[in-house]
Design an enzyme around this catalytic site. Structure first.
Site, PDB file in Angstrom:
ATOM      1  N   THR A  30       0.810  -1.226   0.000  1.00 48.27           N
ATOM      2  CA  THR A  30       0.000   0.000   0.000  1.00 48.27           C
ATOM      3  C   THR A  30       0.843   1.276   0.000  1.00 48.27           C
ATOM      4  O   THR A  30       0.438   2.295  -0.543  1.00 48.27           O
ATOM      5  CB  THR A  30      -0.923  -0.017   1.244  1.00 48.27           C
ATOM      6  N   ALA A  52      -0.815   5.031  -6.765  1.00 42.22           N
ATOM      7  CA  ALA A  52      -1.857   5.811  -6.064  1.00 42.22           C
ATOM      8  C   ALA A  52      -3.018   6.209  -6.968  1.00 42.22           C
ATOM      9  O   ALA A  52      -3.609   7.260  -6.797  1.00 42.22           O
ATOM     10  CB  ALA A  52      -1.238   7.040  -5.396  1.00 42.22           C
ATOM     11  N   HIS A  78      -8.085   3.578 -10.821  1.00 42.15           N
ATOM     12  CA  HIS A  78      -8.181   3.249 -12.243  1.00 42.15           C
ATOM     13  C   HIS A  78      -9.642   3.232 -12.677  1.00 42.15           C
ATOM     14  O   HIS A  78     -10.534   2.878 -11.908  1.00 42.15           O
ATOM     15  CB  HIS A  78      -7.549   1.879 -12.509  1.00 42.15           C
ATOM     16  N   ARG A  97       4.765  -5.034  -6.107  1.00 41.96           N
ATOM     17  CA  ARG A  97       3.369  -5.430  -6.190  1.00 41.96           C
ATOM     18  C   ARG A  97       3.264  -6.943  -6.286  1.00 41.96           C
ATOM     19  O   ARG A  97       4.106  -7.595  -6.916  1.00 41.96           O
ATOM     20  CB  ARG A  97       2.667  -4.715  -7.340  1.00 41.96           C
ATOM     21  N   SER A 121      -2.206  -4.468  -9.521  1.00 45.16           N
ATOM     22  CA  SER A 121      -3.032  -3.383 -10.064  1.00 45.16           C
ATOM     23  C   SER A 121      -4.263  -3.984 -10.737  1.00 45.16           C
ATOM     24  O   SER A 121      -4.141  -5.019 -11.391  1.00 45.16           O
ATOM     25  CB  SER A 121      -2.216  -2.593 -11.087  1.00 45.16           C
ATOM     26  N   CYS A 143      12.500  19.813   1.323  1.00 45.03           N
ATOM     27  CA  CYS A 143      13.726  19.701   2.136  1.00 45.03           C
ATOM     28  C   CYS A 143      13.835  18.326   2.774  1.00 45.03           C
ATOM     29  O   CYS A 143      14.844  18.001   3.389  1.00 45.03           O
ATOM     30  CB  CYS A 143      13.826  20.822   3.169  1.00 45.03           C
TER      31      CYS A 143
END
Lengths: 479, 403
Positions: A40, A45, A48, A312, A339, A439
């Site tokens: 995860t 992210a 779909h 994955r 996916s 940063c």
């Protein structure tokens, strides 16, 4: 009735939250120190649309449905989604043909709003795309989110509804009686149970094997990413896919929820014993740079904020393995969530609760009357109108102390993240976006270490980055 | 709240600017997001500060104190623990602190926000993402302010001054420093630091080398170093593995300019705020000085430029207006210059970094010429160019001619 969910990734978290709508005694067991830190934590992210999945596959069955569910889910659980839409872009006649096939497949899969846009329309919407583009498949329902926030939000809501969360414990075995699991054994404890939901991500095959249940062999598919600064974030508005090949959706260019630009992933199949190989490679990063420039020529890699790698869980079937075990009568597999696993997860949570556990397995579940579907996220103070911010600071001075300057995160938010379960630097980072900016914690990581020290009553040397041995500082320079 | 001059950042440049603006009769608000004034000087406990400005050797905190104790003698409101949330073109800024959120209306700004360190992520070094990788400034703060040891065995990437100073500091506190790695064929810092921080402690400096991989699932375990060719590409077969639990990065500073995005022009080379020689930015009411304009070697220079910007910001607040000035352009062999515009009147104080090391170079600026024995990119040249030598030019080109 006792239920154990193995794994607090997005799949396990949403399944546990769905099950918490029923009168059950649920425990989530997670081997990491926090929620959503396996598969995860590092993926594209994306929500779909669902045109990419073969007709009649589990992927097709759950993707478009899960996608649609995210609207209500994100409102109930207060995490961010953005329906950016997505383009699959074609640069050759062959690719144009593939796009037409995808359009047709999407139509059969029930994906709403698909359109093929010609070059002009496409370049009007995405002027920074390579001008050689011929056409693109537009999917308006596609979007982006923060996968770890989905998992965190789901677990917080589940816990508010009575679910117990156990972190830093690894399932090492099961105690069985006949064809039933009686106890889940971890490296630290054992838990009686009547039902096990296996959502152990990359390791789900090993957990099923320990239980003596069916499984599909999982191997990690490495996906490397480059994240660019917010300065680059607006050059692309939607998710840009190249035309997919048989094996992969390809390397993408997409905006992130907090305004950056994400490039990746690569797709390299690793041996099944390489499930902890989260290293990036020189070749992978080079491949991303070279390929994404063909999609968006003006990408500026001097704006790189960081590079990272996700794995994955891929199986030979290339499809989700979502079913009740036939040999172990109280064991359910939610496995091979490659996916579009993130997108499908809400639909799978609903399916497993209703059709698998209740219908197929015959468990009689009764709905709780007092289930509360609402969870509120940590308030992003910087987004408040000045008047409200001023009021807030009067009551809580910490709301006026900026800790992370790049993303403007206040001490109040960091304290709240710790209250909600952050125990590590990454725990704070993924809940608040502090240290996520350009940063990379250069100014704020020490301040956050001190807040963790104070709020947890610990010594700085006991605070880790992300795992038990990832210590940050040692003893004192002077006693 | 209303003020004449708002100074953003109370480091060396900001303190000097605030004092100088106040001495020139302005009401000043000086803000800093830290709990005290002084900026990065507070964590630089080594000495070597002040040789040019005070003609004596001070530590960072001592140098800062020389200025911070003066602040209260003037019409300066010091707001610490205070973050500037935004600056708007209508000359208002929103300040946020535990005491409240409020708007300040100002006549001018001196922006002195300093620089940040280039972080690990931007280097695109392949490998794992373990703990134990620190930028030099963070390592320094852990050691010097928080009293914490950051590891047992360390490698340092980048031979910039902070990297070398940290090599010495870690060694003195019992951390084994196995080497300093530098991508360039020469050191990235001052020669005095190569001698005083590395050679004196037998710490090897590997030039033309870089880190090509970091390994460690949790805490850092190994760093792979390889030699690089003339294009800085790693040479296969030259890899060497260092078993260390700590990697300290001294790989450059980036001027912090984000607050002023869209308000001022940036120097495309230094990436800092582009200024004239009186410290005025392209937005006439915004002045700037210090490491947010160009990264300096010496704090003394930062102080001097801060004083200048503060003085002119005060004059501006009183209604004085200044010409834009003529552009100062980069010529042969010049890497970075400051300032980028020359307003006639005063002599021009010019800061120059060469692009490469040159033995025997002549600096040419307008009608001015000066020969240097040796110039190094790591050693910034500061030189005063008499105004009559650059008068009448439509643009002033700065070059370093090789012999």
């Amino acid at each position: 009735m006792k239920v154990i969910v193995v794994g607090a990734g997005v799949v396990g978290s949403l399944a546990a939250r769905e099950l918490s709508k029923y009168d059950l005694d649920i425990t989530i067991i997670e081997k990491n120190l926090d929620i959503g830190w396996g598969v995860t934590k590092a993926n594209s992210a994306i929500l779909h649309a669902g045109y990419d999945d073969p007709v009649d596959s589990n992927r097709a069955k759950f993707c478009a449905k899960g996608n649609a569910m995210y609207t209500q889910l994100s409102q109930e659980l207060d995490f961010e989604i953005r329906r950016t839409g997505s383009y699959v872009v074609a640069f050759s006649d062959q690719e144009v043909k593939t796009i037409e096939e995808l359009y047709e497949q999407g139509r059969i899969n029930g994906v709403p709003g698909l359109e093929i846009h010609d070059r002009n329309t496409l370049l009007e919407k995405e002027p920074n795309l390579n001008k050689d583009v011929k056409c693109g498949l537009w999917a308006p329902t596609a979007g982006i989110t923060e996968p770890w926030m989905v998992a965190i939000a789901a677990v917080e809501n589940a816990v508010a509804n009575g679910v117990k969360l156990v972190l830093n414990e690894k399932v090492v075995g099961f105690e069985k009686k006949g064809d039933q699991i009686k106890k889940v054994i971890t490296d630290k404890n054992s838990y009686e149970t009547d039902l096990v939901v296996n959502a152990a991500g990359l390791y789900a095959d090993q957990v099923a094997l320990l239980a003596g249940a069916e499984y599909v062999p999982l191997h990690p598919r490495r996906g490397e990413y480059i994240l660019l600064d917010k300065k680059m974030g607006s050059i692309i508005k939607s998710v840009i896919f190249p035309t997919p090949t048989k094996t992969s959706k390809g390397i993408l260019v997409l905006p992130t929820i907090d305004g950056g630009l994400l490039l990746g992933p690569t797709a390299v199949d690793l041996q099944d014993d390489m499930k902890d190989h989260l290293e990036t490679t020189a070749q992978g990063l080079e491949q991303i740079r070279n390929f994404t420039r063909t999609l968006v020529p003006s990408l500026d890699f001097s704006q790189t904020v960081k590079t990272f790698c996700g794995l994955r869980p891929e199986s030979p079937q290339k499809d989700f393995f979502v079913q009740a075990s036939k040999v172990v009568k109280n064991f359910v597999n939610l496995m091979a969530m490659r996916s579009p696993g993130l997108t499908a997860a809400p639909a799978i949570a609903e399916y497993v609760t209703q059709e698998v556990i209740q219908q197929a397995m015959g468990f009689k579940l009764s709905k709780r009357k007092d289930f509360n579907p609402i969870r509120r996220g940590i308030k992003k103070i910087v987004e408040l109108p000045l008047q409200e911010w001023q009021e807030l600071v009067k009551g809580d001075p910490k709301a006026g102390r900026l800790i992370c300057y790049c993303n403007e995160v206040t001490e109040a938010e960091i304290v709240e993240a710790i209250k909600r379960g952050a125990r590590t630097l990454d725990g704070v980072k993924f809940r608040t976006r502090a240290m996520f900016g350009r940063c990379q914690g250069g100014f704020c990581s020490i301040k956050i270490m001190k807040i963790l020290e104070r709020e947890l009553g610990k010594d700085m040397s006991e605070i880790v980055l992300k795992s038990p041995q990832s210590w940050i500082v040692d003893g004192k320079v002077r006693e | 709240m209303k003020t004449d001059v708002l100074v953003i950042g109370a480091g060396a440049a900001g303190m000097a600017a605030a004092l100088s603006a106040a001495k020139n009769g302005a009401r000043v608000i000086l803000t800093d997001r830290d709990e005290r004034a002084g900026g990065i000087l507070n964590q630089c406990i080594h000495n070597g500060f002040g040789l040019h400005y005070f003609k004596e050797e001070l530590t960072g905190p001592e140098y800062a104190e020389r200025f911070s104790t003066l602040l209260e003698n003037y019409q300066i409101t010091l707001l610490t623990d205070c973050h500037v949330h935004n600056v708007k073109p209508d000359r208002k800024a929103v300040l946020v602190s535990p005491k409240g959120v409020f708007e300040v209306e100002t006549k001018s700004i001196v922006y002195t926000a300093g620089a940040r360190e280039r972080p690990f992520g931007t280097l695109m070094i392949p490998g794992d993402r373990p703990s134990g990788i620190f930028t030099a400034g963070v390592a320094q703060k852990y050691m010097n302010i928080e009293n914490r040891i950051i590891g047992k065995r360390a490698l340092i990437l980048g031979s910039g001054d902070i990297g070398m100073i940290m090599a010495r500091r870690l060694t003195l506190e019992g951390v084994e420093v196995v080497a300093v790695i530098e991508r360039l064929p020469y050191s990235g810092g001052l020669l005095r630091n190569v001698i005083q921080c590395l050679e004196d402690y037998n710490i090897p400096l590997y030039l033309s080398s870089t880190v090509v991989e970091v390994r460690g699932k949790e805490r850092l375990e190994e760093v792979v170093v390889a030699q690089v060719d003339n294009n800085y590409r790693p040479i296969p077969g030259t890899e060497r593995i260092f078993k260390v639990d700590t990697l300290v990065l001294s790989v450059g500073l980036i001027p912090q300019v984000e607050l002023l995005w869209g308000l001022v022009q940036l120097d495309p080379i230094s990436k800092g705020v582009s200024c004239s020689n009186i410290g005025q930015s392209s937005s006439e009411w915004i002045f700037s000085a210090g490491n947010c304009t160009v990264v300096y070697d010496l704090v003394d220079y930062v102080t001097m430029e801060g004083e200048k910007a503060g003085k002119y910001a005060a004059h501006y607040a009183k209604g004085e207006r200044f010409e834009t000035g003529v552009p100062i352009e980069i010529g042969e062999n010049v890497g970075v210059i400051f300032p980028r515009r020359y307003v006639s009147g005063e002599d021009l104080v010019l800061y120059i970094r060469s692009k490469k090391p040159i033995e025997g170079a002549t600096l040419v600026v307008g009608n001015f010429e000066r020969r240097f024995e040796d110039v190094m990119p790591s050693e910034m040249i500061r030189i005063k160019i008499p105004s009559q030598k650059i008068m009448g030019f439509e643009r002033i080109v700065v070059s370093l001619k090789e012999e």
